[in-house]
Design a protein around this motif. Structure first.
Motif, PDB file in Angstrom:
ATOM      1  N   UNK A  40       0.835  -1.203   0.000  1.00 25.79           N
ATOM      2  CA  UNK A  40       0.000   0.000   0.000  1.00 25.79           C
ATOM      3  C   UNK A  40       0.862   1.242   0.000  1.00 25.79           C
ATOM      4  N   UNK A  41       0.359   2.273  -0.676  1.00 28.45           N
ATOM      5  CA  UNK A  41       1.009   3.578  -0.704  1.00 28.45           C
ATOM      6  C   UNK A  41      -0.066   4.611  -0.389  1.00 28.45           C
ATOM      7  N   UNK A  42       0.104   5.312   0.720  1.00 29.71           N
ATOM      8  CA  UNK A  42      -0.869   6.325   1.101  1.00 29.71           C
ATOM      9  C   UNK A  42      -0.188   7.685   1.172  1.00 29.71           C
ATOM     10  N   UNK A  43      -0.840   8.712   0.613  1.00 27.25           N
ATOM     11  CA  UNK A  43      -0.258  10.050   0.611  1.00 27.25           C
ATOM     12  C   UNK A  43      -0.387  10.711   1.981  1.00 27.25           C
ATOM     13  N   UNK A  44       0.387  11.753   2.211  1.00 29.30           N
ATOM     14  CA  UNK A  44       0.243  12.538   3.426  1.00 29.30           C
ATOM     15  C   UNK A  44      -1.176  13.072   3.516  1.00 29.30           C
ATOM     16  N   UNK A  45      -1.762  13.034   4.706  1.00 25.48           N
ATOM     17  CA  UNK A  45      -3.125  13.499   4.899  1.00 25.48           C
ATOM     18  C   UNK A  45      -4.183  12.426   4.696  1.00 25.48           C
ATOM     19  N   UNK A  46      -3.788  11.213   4.287  1.00 24.35           N
ATOM     20  CA  UNK A  46      -4.761  10.141   4.089  1.00 24.35           C
ATOM     21  C   UNK A  46      -5.268   9.638   5.431  1.00 24.35           C
ATOM     22  N   UNK A  47      -6.561   9.312   5.464  1.00 22.31           N
ATOM     23  CA  UNK A  47      -7.178   8.767   6.680  1.00 22.31           C
ATOM     24  C   UNK A  47      -8.358   7.908   6.263  1.00 22.31           C
ATOM     25  N   UNK A  48      -8.461   6.718   6.869  1.00 17.97           N
ATOM     26  CA  UNK A  48      -9.597   5.856   6.565  1.00 17.97           C
ATOM     27  C   UNK A  48     -10.548   5.841   7.749  1.00 17.97           C
ATOM     28  N   UNK A  89     -10.600  -5.772  17.267  1.00 20.36           N
ATOM     29  CA  UNK A  89     -10.047  -4.567  17.880  1.00 20.36           C
ATOM     30  C   UNK A  89     -10.365  -3.363  16.994  1.00 20.36           C
ATOM     31  N   UNK A  90     -10.843  -2.244  17.587  1.00 19.61           N
ATOM     32  CA  UNK A  90     -11.125  -1.041  16.813  1.00 19.61           C
ATOM     33  C   UNK A  90      -9.793  -0.377  16.436  1.00 19.61           C
ATOM     34  N   UNK A  91      -9.627  -0.071  15.146  1.00 16.66           N
ATOM     35  CA  UNK A  91      -8.431   0.599  14.655  1.00 16.66           C
ATOM     36  C   UNK A  91      -8.806   1.586  13.554  1.00 16.66           C
ATOM     37  N   UNK A  92      -7.965   2.594  13.400  1.00 12.92           N
ATOM     38  CA  UNK A  92      -8.085   3.521  12.270  1.00 12.92           C
ATOM     39  C   UNK A  92      -6.660   3.851  11.823  1.00 12.92           C
ATOM     40  N   UNK A  93      -6.391   3.611  10.537  1.00 15.14           N
ATOM     41  CA  UNK A  93      -5.076   3.867   9.961  1.00 15.14           C
ATOM     42  C   UNK A  93      -5.073   5.225   9.274  1.00 15.14           C
ATOM     43  N   UNK A  94      -3.925   5.917   9.349  1.00 16.13           N
ATOM     44  CA  UNK A  94      -3.787   7.197   8.657  1.00 16.13           C
ATOM     45  C   UNK A  94      -2.313   7.517   8.448  1.00 16.13           C
ATOM     46  N   UNK A  95      -2.069   8.463   7.557  1.00 13.51           N
ATOM     47  CA  UNK A  95      -0.723   9.015   7.363  1.00 13.51           C
ATOM     48  C   UNK A  95      -0.861  10.540   7.464  1.00 13.51           C
ATOM     49  N   UNK A  96      -0.956  11.059   8.701  1.00 12.31           N
ATOM     50  CA  UNK A  96      -1.226  12.485   8.894  1.00 12.31           C
ATOM     51  C   UNK A  96      -0.073  13.402   8.486  1.00 12.31           C
ATOM     52  N   UNK A  97       1.139  12.909   8.498  1.00 13.87           N
ATOM     53  CA  UNK A  97       2.285  13.749   8.169  1.00 13.87           C
ATOM     54  C   UNK A  97       2.708  13.484   6.730  1.00 13.87           C
ATOM     55  N   UNK A  98       3.763  12.734   6.583  1.00 13.83           N
ATOM     56  CA  UNK A  98       4.250  12.348   5.262  1.00 13.83           C
ATOM     57  C   UNK A  98       3.455  11.151   4.762  1.00 13.83           C
ATOM     58  N   UNK A  99       3.642  10.776   3.558  1.00 13.46           N
ATOM     59  CA  UNK A  99       3.012   9.560   3.044  1.00 13.46           C
ATOM     60  C   UNK A  99       3.722   8.337   3.596  1.00 13.46           C
ATOM     61  N   UNK A 100       3.225   7.165   3.234  1.00 11.96           N
ATOM     62  CA  UNK A 100       3.836   5.918   3.685  1.00 11.96           C
ATOM     63  C   UNK A 100       3.687   4.835   2.637  1.00 11.96           C
TER      64      UNK A 100
END
Length: 106
Positions: A40-48, A89-100
């Motif tokens: 997976x490649x997520x940009x900075x600011x991505x949030x699910x 388990x409740x989870x939420x993934x994000x890349x708030x700073x840089x991408x990943x």
């Protein structure tokens, strides 16, 4: 006999802005119902949206940083690190700073 996976399938992702999911093994690309292996490649600011998956998920971050929010707080998982989340388990993934860029197995 070993079976070559010549290329991944691109799978639509939840979250904003869009991230890229390349599934190597799983329902879409190889017909595996019990496992998924994806890059997976997520940009900075991505949030699910938050979720309670019914499966265990193992994620290894290759580049950047991935935030994993959970009911007890949040973890910032950086390149070279991994995280395991439990079924239910409740989870939420994000890349708030840089991408990943990361690999998930579930």
């Amino acid at each position: 006999m070993p079976r070559l996976i010549a290329a991944p399938s691109i799978v639509e992702a939840a979250g904003t802005p869009p991230k890229r999911i390349e599934e190597y093994a799983g329902r879409v690309n190889s017909g595996h119902a019990a496992i998924s292996v994806a890059r997976m490649q997520s940009p900075g600011g991505w949030r699910e949206p938050g979720q309670r998956p019914t499966f265990e998920e193992i994620t290894v971050v290759l580049k950047g940083s991935l935030r994993v929010e959970h009911e007890g707080g949040a973890l910032d998982v950086r390149a070279g690190q991994g995280v395991v989340t439990a079924p239910g388990e409740w989870v939420r993934y994000s890349t708030p700073d840089e991408g990943a860029e990361y690999v998930a197995v579930c």
